[in-house]
Design a protein around this motif. Structure first.
Motif, short mmCIF file in Angstrom:
data_model
loop_
_atom_site.label_atom_id
_atom_site.label_comp_id
_atom_site.label_asym_id
_atom_site.label_seq_id
_atom_site.Cartn_x
_atom_site.Cartn_y
_atom_site.Cartn_z
N GLN A 90 3.99 -3.67 -6.54
CA GLN A 90 2.93 -4.61 -6.23
C GLN A 90 2.69 -5.56 -7.39
O GLN A 90 2.68 -5.17 -8.56
CB GLN A 90 1.64 -3.85 -5.89
N GLY A 91 2.46 -6.82 -7.05
CA GLY A 91 2.35 -7.86 -8.06
C GLY A 91 0.95 -8.02 -8.61
O GLY A 91 0.25 -8.98 -8.28
N PHE A 92 0.53 -7.09 -9.43
CA PHE A 92 -0.74 -7.27 -10.14
C PHE A 92 -0.50 -6.98 -11.61
O PHE A 92 0.22 -6.06 -11.97
CB PHE A 92 -1.86 -6.38 -9.58
N PRO A 93 -1.10 -7.77 -12.52
CA PRO A 93 -0.91 -7.56 -13.95
C PRO A 93 -1.60 -6.28 -14.41
O PRO A 93 -2.55 -5.80 -13.77
CB PRO A 93 -1.58 -8.78 -14.60
N ASP A 94 -1.15 -5.74 -15.54
CA ASP A 94 -1.83 -4.58 -16.11
C ASP A 94 -2.64 -4.96 -17.34
O ASP A 94 -2.99 -4.12 -18.16
CB ASP A 94 -0.85 -3.44 -16.42
N THR A 95 -2.94 -6.25 -17.48
CA THR A 95 -3.87 -6.75 -18.51
C THR A 95 -4.85 -7.70 -17.83
O THR A 95 -4.56 -8.25 -16.76
CB THR A 95 -3.13 -7.48 -19.63
N ASP A 96 -6.02 -7.91 -18.46
CA ASP A 96 -7.06 -8.73 -17.87
C ASP A 96 -6.92 -10.21 -18.23
O ASP A 96 -6.17 -10.58 -19.13
CB ASP A 96 -8.44 -8.24 -18.33
N GLY A 97 -7.71 -11.01 -17.54
CA GLY A 97 -7.74 -12.44 -17.77
C GLY A 97 -8.51 -12.81 -19.03
O GLY A 97 -8.91 -11.94 -19.81
N PRO A 98 -8.76 -14.12 -19.24
CA PRO A 98 -9.40 -14.58 -20.47
C PRO A 98 -10.79 -13.98 -20.64
O PRO A 98 -11.61 -14.01 -19.73
CB PRO A 98 -9.46 -16.11 -20.30
N ALA A 150 0.84 -1.20 0.00
CA ALA A 150 0.00 0.00 0.00
C ALA A 150 0.87 1.25 0.00
O ALA A 150 0.59 2.22 -0.72
CB ALA A 150 -0.93 -0.01 1.21
N GLU A 151 1.94 1.23 0.79
CA GLU A 151 2.82 2.39 0.87
C GLU A 151 3.47 2.69 -0.48
O GLU A 151 3.47 3.83 -0.95
CB GLU A 151 3.92 2.14 1.92
N MET A 152 3.99 1.67 -1.12
CA MET A 152 4.71 1.89 -2.37
C MET A 152 3.77 2.18 -3.53
O MET A 152 4.09 2.98 -4.41
CB MET A 152 5.61 0.68 -2.68
N SER A 153 2.60 1.56 -3.54
CA SER A 153 1.65 1.86 -4.60
C SER A 153 1.13 3.28 -4.49
O SER A 153 0.93 3.97 -5.50
CB SER A 153 0.48 0.86 -4.57
N ALA A 154 0.90 3.72 -3.25
CA ALA A 154 0.50 5.12 -3.05
C ALA A 154 1.60 6.07 -3.50
O ALA A 154 1.33 7.12 -4.10
CB ALA A 154 0.16 5.36 -1.58
N LEU A 155 2.85 5.70 -3.24
CA LEU A 155 3.98 6.52 -3.66
C LEU A 155 4.06 6.60 -5.19
O LEU A 155 4.36 7.65 -5.76
CB LEU A 155 5.27 5.93 -3.09
#
Length: 388
Positions: A34-42, A18-23
């Motif tokens: 943070q480990g989330f993709p920037d594209t969607d699933g199938p 949360a700290e780094m994503s806010a930054l």
């Protein structure tokens, strides 16, 4: 007024994610933290979620999970690992793997029990153990021949008469290690000798590279009956916001965990469950293509980080690359990552926050490669300024 937060949770503030994503948002930086993709699933799976909402699947589903998903999970375990779990009684759907871990620890550990985890460890482990009033005992993973691993003697020495369980994360976040059969055998033998429960976090089970095989601990002799096996749709299908996970375990362990889980979230969102059931049965070729693409992204980021002056360790799984920052003249990963947005406009995660012994991970920084190629390339271009 006295401190409102209970004492066992006072060591936990806002998560580093949360700290780094806010930054990243505040500074307009590229977020490789943070480990989330920037594209969607199938697309077909996403459509199934929409169809489920439109068709009226908007009320409480059954507490253990919708039958369609539990049956799909049962089939998946059998097809991929040769593990036979009954859809009724041995599978429990949860609000992501984070809830599954918390519910398992709360259900199975008494106050004063000890839980072994390999450091660096995902930060929810320590919080869940603290909530249970138990004690985390960390066994340190260290780089050996380019990959993080543990010392079997240190693991054995960590077991005491109070040890109740061991948390095993493979593929491992944040190091990218995929435990070998030999490493898992050490863990399995210790569990049986000491009578321990194994809680296995396997959310990256389908995201391994270079032909490396993910081996569930429950497949080893004598381990199915003492393993709480945790998986999630979030990483498998690039839908981290759906928070849909599941536990596979013997009925007695499932009953124990569900007893706690019902008072945490009661049940999980019905539309996502129905869509994930479809995904497990119909979209695993999409997952294979995702994994191939992530392997190329890993190599792309590793090459760029090496060119930027980092020492890079090659992960065999997950979304993450570990780097040693000392070749660039830095010593403290937390200090560096807090300055990176100002210095070059990139956000990363300091690995030391995942240790009970922060000094052992002080010089490591984690970067995520589950991003579009152009995002990785721009981040690398910016990071190359550090060497100047």
């Amino acid at each position: 007024m006295t401190e409102p937060l209970v004492s066992r949770m006072r060591a936990f503030g806002t998560t580093i994610f949360a700290e780094m994503s806010a930054l990243a948002v505040q500074t307009g930086s590229i977020n490789l933290g943070q480990g989330f993709p920037d594209t969607d699933g199938p697309a077909a799976m996403l459509d199934r979620a929409v169809q489920a909402i439109v068709s009226g699947a908007n009320q409480y589903p059954p507490g253990p999970g919708v039958p369609e998903l539990r049956q799909a999970v049962s089939e998946h375990r059998a097809d991929h690992y040769g593990l036979d779990y009954a859809a009724d009684g041995e599978i429990l759907v949860t609000v992501g793997a984070t809830e599954a871990i918390a519910a398992a620890v709360l259900a199975l550990c008494e106050a004063g029990d000890e839980v072994i985890a390999f450091e660096p460890y995902y930060d929810s482990y320590a919080a869940s153990i603290a909530l249970a009033g138990a004690r985390l005992v960390a066994v340190t993973m260290r780089p050996v021949e380019g990959r993080f691993t543990f010392d079997p003697d240190e693991l054995r020495a960590a077991v005491t008469p109070r040890t109740r369980a061991i948390l095993v994360n493979s593929p491992h976040n944040p190091t990218g290690t995929v435990f070998t059969r030999a490493e898992l055998t050490v863990i399995a033998e210790l569990c049986q000798e000491a009578g321990l429960i194994a809680i296995t976090d396997e959310v990256y089970e389908h995201l391994t590279f270079d032909g490396v095989e993910h081996i569930p601990l429950a497949t080893l002799p004598g381990m199915r009956e003492r393993t709480v096996m945790i998986s999630s749709a979030g990483k498998t299908f690039s839908v981290t916001g759906w928070k849909t996970g599941w536990i596979c375990a013997p009925a007695s362990l499932i009953t124990a965990v569900q007893t706690v889980k019902q008072f945490l979230t009661f049940t999980a969102s019905a539309p996502w469950q129905l869509a994930v059931a479809y995904g497990l049965r119909n979209e695993l070729e999409w997952v294979s293509a995702l994994c191939d693409g992530l392997g190329h992204k890993r190599d792309r980021l590793m090459e760029g980080l090496t060119a930027a002056g980092f020492e890079v360790l090659r992960p065999s799984g997950t979304y993450f690359v570990q780097t040693d920052i000392r070749p660039l003249g830095f010593e403290d990963g937390l200090e560096l990552t807090r300055r990176l947005p100002e210095l070059v406009g990139v956000v990363a995660i300091p690995t030391q926050v995942f240790y009970d012994h922060p000094e052992r991970g002080r010089h490591f920084v984690r970067f995520a490669f589950c991003k579009k190629d152009e995002v990785i390339d721009e981040a690398v271009t910016r990071l190359k300024r550090l060497s100047a």
